[in-house]
Scaffold this motif. Structure first.
Motif, PDB file in Angstrom:
ATOM      1  N   GLN A  11      69.835  57.696  46.803  1.00  0.00           N
ATOM      2  CA  GLN A  11      71.002  56.873  46.463  1.00  0.00           C
ATOM      3  C   GLN A  11      72.107  57.048  47.495  1.00  0.00           C
ATOM      4  N   PRO A  47      74.143  53.831  42.447  1.00  0.00           N
ATOM      5  CA  PRO A  47      74.508  52.417  42.572  1.00  0.00           C
ATOM      6  C   PRO A  47      73.345  51.459  42.815  1.00  0.00           C
ATOM      7  N   THR A 128      75.849  61.651  47.974  1.00  0.00           N
ATOM      8  CA  THR A 128      77.228  61.666  47.471  1.00  0.00           C
ATOM      9  C   THR A 128      78.215  61.414  48.602  1.00  0.00           C
ATOM     10  N   ARG A 131      77.933  57.764  49.815  1.00  0.00           N
ATOM     11  CA  ARG A 131      78.556  56.844  48.851  1.00  0.00           C
ATOM     12  C   ARG A 131      80.074  56.947  48.909  1.00  0.00           C
ATOM     13  N   ILE A 161      79.463  49.444  45.531  1.00  0.00           N
ATOM     14  CA  ILE A 161      79.909  50.841  45.486  1.00  0.00           C
ATOM     15  C   ILE A 161      81.423  50.907  45.339  1.00  0.00           C
ATOM     16  N   ASN A 165      83.563  52.459  42.069  1.00  0.00           N
ATOM     17  CA  ASN A 165      84.421  53.621  42.304  1.00  0.00           C
ATOM     18  C   ASN A 165      85.899  53.263  42.390  1.00  0.00           C
TER      19      ASN A 165
END
Length: 174
Positions: A11, A47, A128, A131, A161, A165
């Protein structure tokens, strides 16, 4: 003949995954890539859909020159049954590669050979972090293979994304 399994959430699929898979390919004749948490998508930590992740992985590995099977694996939330679930969803395999302590434990207890590949630039190459870079409108493209950049752009993953967020407030100047 050795058929190896490598499981990740991907991801997104990034250069760290790519490095590890290329290392595994030097030891195995065939590769199975298990897309973990395949049912997850459209969430800040997850996502991308399983299908989008299949596109990323197959695009990035098109020059691997080995049989490759990319299999979405849904979570079943019962660890004691998970290895059986994975076995039911994948072609037979001889070993698994993982750095995840739970995965290592479960497959070891099932009597399957488990190898832990060295992570590649883990401090900078994590889903992480990538993203977060995308969410904060910072350069991210160098951390993933070109095929992944194309897929993320094709599916409008950048705006997805950012929308997922938008309320986290972790980006300076946003």
């Amino acid at each position: 003949m050795i058929r190896a399994l490598y499981i990740g959430r991907f991801q997104p699929y990034h250069n760290g995954h790519h490095y590890v898979i290329n290392q595994i390919a030097q030891e195995a004749d065939e590769l199975i890539i298990g897309i973990g948490s395949a049912q997850m998508s459209h969430e800040p930590a997850d996502p991308f859909t399983a299908g989008e992740r299949v596109l990323m992985i197959t695009g990035a590995l098109q020059d691997l020159h080995k049989p490759l099977y990319v299999i979405p694996l849904e979570d079943i939330n019962r660890n004691v049954l998970w290895v059986s679930h994975v076995r039911a969803m994948t072609p037979p395999f001889h070993r698994i590669y993982s750095g995840n302590p739970l995965v290592i434990r479960l497959f070891h207890e099932a009597g399957i050979e488990v190898l832990s590949p060295a992570m590649y630039e883990r401090a900078t190459l994590s889903g992480t972090k990538i993203r977060d870079l995308i969410a904060c409108d910072k350069p991210w493209e160098d951390f993933v293979p070109p095929a992944v950049v194309r897929v993320i752009q094709e599916i409008d993953g950048i705006s997805r994304i950012r929308a997922l967020n938008q309320d986290d407030g972790d980006c300076p100047g946003r």
